[in-house]
Design a protein around this motif. Sequence first.
Motif, mmCIF file in Angstrom:
data_model
loop_
_atom_site.group_PDB
_atom_site.id
_atom_site.type_symbol
_atom_site.label_atom_id
_atom_site.label_comp_id
_atom_site.label_asym_id
_atom_site.label_seq_id
_atom_site.Cartn_x
_atom_site.Cartn_y
_atom_site.Cartn_z
ATOM 1 N N GLN A 364 14.126 20.011 38.696
ATOM 2 C CA GLN A 364 13.484 19.811 39.991
ATOM 3 C C GLN A 364 12.351 20.801 40.200
ATOM 4 N N ALA A 365 12.541 22.041 39.746
ATOM 5 C CA ALA A 365 11.526 23.074 39.938
ATOM 6 C C ALA A 365 10.203 22.682 39.284
ATOM 7 N N ARG A 366 10.272 22.046 38.108
ATOM 8 C CA ARG A 366 9.042 21.624 37.438
ATOM 9 C C ARG A 366 8.343 20.537 38.249
ATOM 10 N N ARG A 367 9.108 19.644 38.835
ATOM 11 C CA ARG A 367 8.517 18.592 39.673
ATOM 12 C C ARG A 367 7.925 19.168 40.954
ATOM 13 N N MET A 368 8.538 20.242 41.470
ATOM 14 C CA MET A 368 8.084 20.867 42.722
ATOM 15 C C MET A 368 7.086 21.987 42.503
ATOM 16 N N GLN A 369 6.942 22.450 41.244
ATOM 17 C CA GLN A 369 6.158 23.651 40.942
ATOM 18 C C GLN A 369 6.699 24.851 41.725
ATOM 19 N N ALA A 370 8.012 25.048 41.618
ATOM 20 C CA ALA A 370 8.696 26.180 42.257
ATOM 21 C C ALA A 370 8.995 27.220 41.182
ATOM 22 N N ARG A 371 8.383 28.402 41.299
ATOM 23 C CA ARG A 371 8.465 29.402 40.246
ATOM 24 C C ARG A 371 8.808 30.776 40.821
ATOM 25 N N PHE A 372 9.033 31.707 39.902
ATOM 26 C CA PHE A 372 9.209 33.106 40.283
ATOM 27 C C PHE A 372 8.492 33.966 39.257
ATOM 28 N N LYS A 373 8.204 35.214 39.625
ATOM 29 C CA LYS A 373 7.532 36.150 38.737
ATOM 30 C C LYS A 373 8.599 36.880 37.937
ATOM 31 N N ASN A 374 8.640 36.622 36.613
ATOM 32 C CA ASN A 374 9.695 37.204 35.797
ATOM 33 C C ASN A 374 9.399 38.666 35.440
ATOM 34 N N ALA A 375 10.302 39.274 34.686
ATOM 35 C CA ALA A 375 10.185 40.705 34.378
ATOM 36 C C ALA A 375 8.936 41.022 33.580
ATOM 37 N N GLN A 376 8.410 40.055 32.849
ATOM 38 C CA GLN A 376 7.192 40.257 32.063
ATOM 39 C C GLN A 376 5.925 39.970 32.868
#
Length: 430
Positions: A364-376
């Motif tokens: 679902q996140a890919r369809r919504m473009q819902a992301r977070f900033k990872n450790a890198q």
Amino acid sequence: MLDIQLLRSQFDQVAARLATRGLTLDAAGFQAMEDERKRLQTRTQELQARRNTLSKEIGKLKSRGEDASAVMAEVGQLGDELKACEQALPGLLERIGDFAAGLPNLPHESVPQGSDESGNVEVRRWGTPRSFDFTPRDHVDLGAPLGLDFETGAKLSGARFTFMRGQIARLHRALAQFMLDVHTTEHGYTECYTPYIVNREVLFGTGQLPKFKEDMFWVLRGGDEEGTEQYLISTSEIPLTNSVREQVLPADALPLRFTAHSPCFRSEAGSAGRDTRGMIRQHQFDKVEMVQVVHPEQSYEALEQMVVHAEAILQKLGLPYRVITLCTGDMGFSAAKTYDLEVWLPAQDTYREISSCSNCEDFQARRMQARFKNAQGRNEFVHTLNGSGLAVGRTLVAVLENCQQADGSVRVPPALVPYLGGVEVLRPAR
């Protein structure tokens, strides 16, 4: 939605995993589109490079006072072909995107393989079904004297709508309030109030569209054929999950836990003739939903946790139930793994679904473009989970049938007594 790069690089592996869900992929069709995409993109790059080279040559010829008409003619021909490629590519990419958008999620490796519900696997049971010294009635017969009115519901809206009054209406409200209180005060969810009508892109985000439009109720805002098409939610999972659409969340904001009580609207297009008696399968029903948005490494731990949260409601109400792992052929479109909770219904002498808890991973996140900033420091898709905590109407059914007494009255589970103003027994009106 599946990662298009995964389809391109591991098509055979993806096809094999989706085959366990009963789906056969059109390998030839996909390959033909991919071959054409590569040809168009390669030819576009070649044409652009050649045009740039020729443009520089034209400049040199003109600076020397020489005739550049032949080169200019070639540039014109290149421009026509380049324009044709540039016009063809977006439509082709859209068709490839539609192909990917129509594919369900890949089942997790722990999901049992099976073609239908007969392949589901029982995980555990809680509680012992009650033995009655009288013939138990079903919720329709029990509920009618308490204010459960299917006739008025049908008169107002048609089949599979219910009207409630008096004690039943109060019990229904009490159940929803009780569920919300448990999830917010004991399980750490934030209570939300959501719109009941949403836009097309929101339903695409959680996977209801485009494939399952016929299961939805929709309206045209504006009242005519030129109006904006909007949809009544089939679950508050839809607005809750989409509340993080098109966002890049800080890693320390995760996990997010949301809960909401809402009506749910389903046309039940694929269930004609099923469960037509009573409240088991309605066009409009209420549900308390749980949604979690989590770090990918924590999503399967969160799934187990969410199941426990749903179980807590049933345990506090003293309702026997069992937990089932759905097989590959019985899972929902967006789910990578699903547990169903099934409550015991004495009148049917069987367990019936009352909650479904799913991990959708990054589908679902890919369809919504819902992301977070990872450790890198890079943007990465979140994982989303949803679960019923619980379906309010089916919980009401379970309370009526499991807590009934010989005289037609219903003993109120102790956990609900404070929500009913101290009433301990619901008695038929005389």
